[in-house]
Design a protein around this motif. Sequence first.
Motif, mmCIF file in Angstrom:
data_model
loop_
_atom_site.group_PDB
_atom_site.id
_atom_site.type_symbol
_atom_site.label_atom_id
_atom_site.label_comp_id
_atom_site.label_asym_id
_atom_site.label_seq_id
_atom_site.Cartn_x
_atom_site.Cartn_y
_atom_site.Cartn_z
ATOM 1 N N VAL A 6 0.853 -1.185 0.000
ATOM 2 C CA VAL A 6 0.000 0.000 0.000
ATOM 3 C C VAL A 6 0.892 1.239 0.000
ATOM 4 C CG1 VAL A 6 -1.692 1.331 1.333
ATOM 5 C CG2 VAL A 6 -1.917 -1.168 1.142
ATOM 6 N N TYR A 7 0.648 2.134 -0.955
ATOM 7 C CA TYR A 7 1.478 3.336 -1.114
ATOM 8 C C TYR A 7 0.686 4.585 -0.779
ATOM 9 C CZ TYR A 7 4.971 0.391 -3.288
ATOM 10 O OH TYR A 7 5.918 -0.582 -3.502
ATOM 11 N N ILE A 8 1.279 5.430 0.064
ATOM 12 C CA ILE A 8 0.676 6.703 0.462
ATOM 13 C C ILE A 8 1.740 7.785 0.221
ATOM 14 C CG2 ILE A 8 -0.481 7.961 2.336
ATOM 15 C CD1 ILE A 8 -1.028 5.172 3.617
ATOM 16 N N PRO A 9 1.817 8.307 -1.009
ATOM 17 C CA PRO A 9 2.950 9.176 -1.369
ATOM 18 C C PRO A 9 2.896 10.593 -0.826
ATOM 19 C CG PRO A 9 1.464 8.908 -3.229
ATOM 20 C CD PRO A 9 0.955 7.991 -2.154
ATOM 21 N N GLY A 10 1.718 11.142 -0.592
ATOM 22 C CA GLY A 10 1.597 12.569 -0.308
ATOM 23 C C GLY A 10 2.346 13.066 0.915
ATOM 24 N N ILE A 11 2.552 12.200 1.906
ATOM 25 C CA ILE A 11 3.133 12.643 3.174
ATOM 26 C C ILE A 11 4.643 12.868 3.081
ATOM 27 C CG2 ILE A 11 3.460 12.022 5.604
ATOM 28 C CD1 ILE A 11 0.858 10.339 5.351
ATOM 29 N N LYS A 12 5.344 11.916 2.476
ATOM 30 C CA LYS A 12 6.813 11.967 2.446
ATOM 31 C C LYS A 12 7.393 11.911 1.035
ATOM 32 C CE LYS A 12 7.646 11.949 6.968
ATOM 33 N NZ LYS A 12 8.384 13.039 7.628
ATOM 34 N N PHE A 13 6.541 12.025 0.015
ATOM 35 C CA PHE A 13 7.011 11.886 -1.367
ATOM 36 C C PHE A 13 6.180 12.821 -2.261
ATOM 37 C CE2 PHE A 13 8.541 9.806 -5.158
ATOM 38 C CZ PHE A 13 9.676 9.094 -4.769
ATOM 39 N N PRO A 14 6.415 14.136 -2.165
ATOM 40 C CA PRO A 14 5.563 15.101 -2.862
ATOM 41 C C PRO A 14 5.769 15.114 -4.378
ATOM 42 C CG PRO A 14 7.411 16.210 -1.857
ATOM 43 C CD PRO A 14 7.495 14.787 -1.408
ATOM 44 N N SER A 15 4.752 15.622 -5.073
ATOM 45 C CA SER A 15 4.856 15.866 -6.522
ATOM 46 C C SER A 15 5.313 17.299 -6.738
ATOM 47 C CB SER A 15 3.494 15.652 -7.186
ATOM 48 O OG SER A 15 3.056 14.324 -6.999
ATOM 49 N N ILE A 16 6.329 17.467 -7.570
ATOM 50 C CA ILE A 16 6.917 18.786 -7.824
ATOM 51 C C ILE A 16 6.796 19.115 -9.306
ATOM 52 C CG2 ILE A 16 9.081 20.091 -7.881
ATOM 53 C CD1 ILE A 16 9.956 18.542 -5.389
ATOM 54 N N SER A 17 6.268 20.302 -9.625
ATOM 55 C CA SER A 17 6.203 20.753 -11.011
ATOM 56 C C SER A 17 7.374 21.691 -11.292
ATOM 57 C CB SER A 17 4.886 21.479 -11.287
ATOM 58 O OG SER A 17 4.933 22.093 -12.564
ATOM 59 N N VAL A 18 8.117 21.376 -12.354
ATOM 60 C CA VAL A 18 9.240 22.245 -12.742
ATOM 61 C C VAL A 18 8.781 23.335 -13.720
ATOM 62 C CG1 VAL A 18 10.919 20.406 -12.378
ATOM 63 C CG2 VAL A 18 9.978 20.776 -14.679
ATOM 64 N N THR A 19 7.471 23.335 -14.054
ATOM 65 C CA THR A 19 6.958 24.345 -14.993
ATOM 66 C C THR A 19 5.860 25.197 -14.367
ATOM 67 O OG1 THR A 19 5.257 22.881 -15.906
ATOM 68 C CG2 THR A 19 7.427 22.835 -16.970
ATOM 69 N N GLY A 20 5.715 25.142 -13.041
ATOM 70 C CA GLY A 20 4.615 25.851 -12.409
ATOM 71 C C GLY A 20 3.290 25.277 -12.878
ATOM 72 N N ASN A 21 2.361 26.158 -13.267
ATOM 73 C CA ASN A 21 1.078 25.706 -13.807
ATOM 74 C C ASN A 21 1.071 25.675 -15.335
ATOM 75 O OD1 ASN A 21 -0.094 25.377 -11.283
ATOM 76 N ND2 ASN A 21 -0.828 27.495 -11.209
ATOM 77 N N TYR A 22 2.258 25.864 -15.937
ATOM 78 C CA TYR A 22 2.329 25.942 -17.399
ATOM 79 C C TYR A 22 2.387 24.568 -18.048
ATOM 80 C CZ TYR A 22 4.109 26.491 -22.103
ATOM 81 O OH TYR A 22 4.264 26.396 -23.458
ATOM 82 N N CYS A 23 1.646 24.416 -19.145
ATOM 83 C CA CYS A 23 1.776 23.256 -20.025
ATOM 84 C C CYS A 23 1.400 23.724 -21.426
ATOM 85 C CB CYS A 23 0.854 22.112 -19.587
ATOM 86 S SG CYS A 23 1.003 20.624 -20.628
ATOM 87 N N ALA A 24 2.178 23.305 -22.424
ATOM 88 C CA ALA A 24 1.896 23.696 -23.804
ATOM 89 C C ALA A 24 0.637 23.024 -24.333
ATOM 90 C CB ALA A 24 3.089 23.356 -24.695
ATOM 91 N N LEU A 25 0.209 21.959 -23.672
ATOM 92 C CA LEU A 25 -0.976 21.223 -24.107
ATOM 93 C C LEU A 25 -2.185 21.618 -23.262
ATOM 94 C CD1 LEU A 25 0.547 17.633 -24.463
ATOM 95 C CD2 LEU A 25 0.622 19.525 -26.077
ATOM 96 N N SER A 26 -3.354 21.260 -23.764
ATOM 97 C CA SER A 26 -4.574 21.386 -22.966
ATOM 98 C C SER A 26 -5.386 20.124 -23.231
ATOM 99 C CB SER A 26 -5.361 22.642 -23.340
ATOM 100 O OG SER A 26 -6.479 22.792 -22.467
ATOM 101 N N CYS A 27 -4.971 19.050 -22.593
ATOM 102 C CA CYS A 27 -5.539 17.732 -22.875
ATOM 103 C C CYS A 27 -6.981 17.647 -22.386
ATOM 104 C CB CYS A 27 -4.702 16.646 -22.212
ATOM 105 S SG CYS A 27 -2.989 16.634 -22.787
ATOM 106 N N ALA A 28 -7.752 16.810 -23.059
ATOM 107 C CA ALA A 28 -9.187 16.731 -22.801
ATOM 108 C C ALA A 28 -9.515 16.247 -21.397
ATOM 109 C CB ALA A 28 -9.843 15.822 -23.839
ATOM 110 N N HIS A 29 -8.623 15.464 -20.792
ATOM 111 C CA HIS A 29 -8.923 14.881 -19.472
ATOM 112 C C HIS A 29 -8.326 15.684 -18.326
ATOM 113 C CE1 HIS A 29 -4.865 13.688 -20.222
ATOM 114 N NE2 HIS A 29 -4.755 13.000 -19.105
ATOM 115 N N CYS A 30 -7.389 16.589 -18.627
ATOM 116 C CA CYS A 30 -6.628 17.278 -17.578
ATOM 117 C C CYS A 30 -6.789 18.789 -17.627
ATOM 118 C CB CYS A 30 -5.146 16.894 -17.701
ATOM 119 S SG CYS A 30 -4.031 17.834 -16.640
#
Length: 274
Positions: A6-30
């Motif tokens: 069982v994996y619980i990543p949020g506490i000790k294994f954060p997600s980091i964006s190197v582009t802030g909120n920027y993305c060149a795409l605008s995918c239909a699901h995201c």
Amino acid sequence: MKTLKVYIPGIKFPSISVTGNYCALSCAHCGRHYLEGMKKITRLSLVDKCFEMEKEGYFGCLLSGGMDSRLKVPLDKFKDEIRTIKEKTKLKINAHVGFIDKEDLEWLKYIDVVSLDFVGDNEVIKRVYKIDKTVNDYLKVLDILTEAGIRVAPHITIGLDFGKIHWEYKAVDILSKYPIDVLVLNVLIPTPGTEMENVKVSMEEALKVVRYAREKFNGELSIGCMRPFGKWREEFDKKAILIGVDRITNPPRKVLEWAKQSRNVEIYFECCVM
């Protein structure tokens, strides 16, 4: 008794964006929605942030972000920082990379595992990601990574084609032939503000894919962090565990306690591909 990881990543294994909120795409699901919940860093702050995280007892991080015009997450621009982190800390790094090429192997050798979203249908790639890529382009990335001995964990998002389930079986067949030790199955979340906000994914159809993957794939099968919440997740998770998945991310507490009655359970505070 087969162990359930069982994996619980949020506490000790954060997600980091190197582009802030920027993305060149605008995918239909995201529609760039999932970047908003990630920690934001710059080249100047990444190393300091990781030093700080190690002092605070973190185990590692997911390096991610939006894609640039090259259809890469621009981690190559952070290659010196990534090398420093791996040489001077014990942190593990999971990375989203996009469509890398052989030149990227210079820095990819410092990554512990690459999480690669995989789509097994050319038309679905066009409809959802709106990019001029094919299944063969995904396979080129897989070939580069596996031939270089870099650990890669492909992710399949069940229901990615506006809730329709069809291409996922072909994707499982393709990936089962590769030297990978973990295959991750996610399920589309109908996210507000996106083209798919009103999409519904059939639980029974999604579970058929889990069952098929369990039969076909010899490595460890993981239920990833992306799937609907609430009662849907509770019921889906129980059935996936009964099918025999090896790993599961962020199950509801009720499911965790239920699983302990029939499986040995080990808990990890990191991404499910580690």
